[in-house]
Motif scaffolding. Sequence first.
Motif, PDB file in Angstrom:
ATOM      1  N   VAL A 158       3.309   1.361  -7.005  1.00 25.22           N
ATOM      2  CA  VAL A 158       4.635   1.827  -7.419  1.00 25.22           C
ATOM      3  C   VAL A 158       4.546   3.273  -7.907  1.00 25.22           C
ATOM      4  N   GLN A 159       3.515   3.561  -8.681  1.00 24.57           N
ATOM      5  CA  GLN A 159       3.326   4.928  -9.167  1.00 24.57           C
ATOM      6  C   GLN A 159       3.130   5.898  -7.999  1.00 24.57           C
ATOM      7  N   GLU A 160       2.323   5.499  -7.013  1.00 20.00           N
ATOM      8  CA  GLU A 160       2.114   6.339  -5.832  1.00 20.00           C
ATOM      9  C   GLU A 160       3.421   6.553  -5.085  1.00 20.00           C
ATOM     10  N   ALA A 161       4.240   5.518  -4.986  1.00 25.00           N
ATOM     11  CA  ALA A 161       5.526   5.642  -4.298  1.00 25.00           C
ATOM     12  C   ALA A 161       6.427   6.636  -5.024  1.00 25.00           C
ATOM     13  N   PHE A 162       6.490   6.540  -6.361  1.00 25.32           N
ATOM     14  CA  PHE A 162       7.301   7.487  -7.119  1.00 25.32           C
ATOM     15  C   PHE A 162       6.746   8.910  -7.014  1.00 25.32           C
ATOM     16  N   LEU A 163       5.430   9.060  -7.102  1.00 27.64           N
ATOM     17  CA  LEU A 163       4.835  10.390  -6.964  1.00 27.64           C
ATOM     18  C   LEU A 163       5.171  10.991  -5.602  1.00 27.64           C
ATOM     19  N   SER A 164       5.043  10.193  -4.573  1.00 27.59           N
ATOM     20  CA  SER A 164       5.369  10.668  -3.238  1.00 27.59           C
ATOM     21  C   SER A 164       6.847  11.031  -3.134  1.00 27.59           C
ATOM     22  N   ALA A 165       7.702  10.178  -3.684  1.00 30.43           N
ATOM     23  CA  ALA A 165       9.147  10.442  -3.631  1.00 30.43           C
ATOM     24  C   ALA A 165       9.496  11.740  -4.359  1.00 30.43           C
ATOM     25  N   PHE A 166       8.967  11.911  -5.568  1.00 28.98           N
ATOM     26  CA  PHE A 166       9.335  13.097  -6.327  1.00 28.98           C
ATOM     27  C   PHE A 166       8.676  14.363  -5.795  1.00 28.98           C
ATOM     28  N   SER A 167       7.519  14.230  -5.155  1.00 28.46           N
ATOM     29  CA  SER A 167       6.903  15.427  -4.576  1.00 28.46           C
ATOM     30  C   SER A 167       7.577  15.830  -3.263  1.00 28.46           C
ATOM     31  N   PHE A 178      12.272   2.669  -2.038  1.00 27.05           N
ATOM     32  CA  PHE A 178      11.747   1.366  -1.611  1.00 27.05           C
ATOM     33  C   PHE A 178      11.084   1.466  -0.238  1.00 27.05           C
ATOM     34  N   ALA A 179      11.624   2.291   0.636  1.00 30.13           N
ATOM     35  CA  ALA A 179      10.992   2.498   1.948  1.00 30.13           C
ATOM     36  C   ALA A 179       9.610   3.133   1.775  1.00 30.13           C
ATOM     37  N   ILE A 180       9.499   4.048   0.834  1.00 33.42           N
ATOM     38  CA  ILE A 180       8.198   4.666   0.541  1.00 33.42           C
ATOM     39  C   ILE A 180       7.243   3.607  -0.001  1.00 33.42           C
ATOM     40  N   LEU A 181       7.730   2.763  -0.915  1.00 32.48           N
ATOM     41  CA  LEU A 181       6.904   1.688  -1.472  1.00 32.48           C
ATOM     42  C   LEU A 181       6.440   0.744  -0.368  1.00 32.48           C
ATOM     43  N   LYS A 182       7.342   0.372   0.491  1.00 32.70           N
ATOM     44  CA  LYS A 182       7.005  -0.515   1.607  1.00 32.70           C
ATOM     45  C   LYS A 182       5.846   0.079   2.411  1.00 32.70           C
ATOM     46  N   ASN A 183       5.928   1.350   2.727  1.00 32.53           N
ATOM     47  CA  ASN A 183       4.863   2.002   3.499  1.00 32.53           C
ATOM     48  C   ASN A 183       3.558   2.083   2.721  1.00 32.53           C
ATOM     49  N   LYS A 184       3.632   2.290   1.425  1.00 30.41           N
ATOM     50  CA  LYS A 184       2.418   2.327   0.601  1.00 30.41           C
ATOM     51  C   LYS A 184       1.733   0.953   0.590  1.00 30.41           C
TER      52      LYS A 184
END
Length: 184
Positions: free
Chosen positions: A35-44, A60-66
Amino acid sequence: MNTAISERTLTQIRHQMLKFAQLQLHNTELAEDVVQEAFLSAFSHLDSFKHEAAFKTWVFAILKNKIIDYLRTKQRWVLESELANEDETSANTFFDEHDHWNSAYMPTRLPDGETQIYTKEFWLIFETCLHCLPAKQAKIFMMREFLELNSEEICQQTQLSTANLYTLLYRARLQLQHCLSQKL
């Protein structure tokens, strides 16, 4: 248009993402990391967010891919073609012949404003029905429908036989169909 997202909204989204990740990974610490990686990716990559979908849908799409990346890296799978579909002849109106959601049962033929309201209501009811499933069925259903993993990948990840997988998916679909038909 104000594009700022409140802290409360972010906290709610994070909580929902964490619940989903824990269901898929069965490890609280790993779920937190993903979840942290998904948020980091989203905000970056916030500048690439085009506002064509809700922020929650995008993250959520980013989380799914992670999660998919983690599962595939962990197992080092060699993907093969989908195993033969189960031989079931029962009528199942909410799902198509490939066991995916039948789009005909989504409220799409409504005026624009009503579509948004009914779609949100449908997904709230669906989430309630999903939480009523046994944990293993819910996990497998979400792996198939949300993560879009094929049968072989799910079987490898969960150490299930193909027959057991199809039985669990069938039961999940029946229970979801029953729950949705009662609540819709």
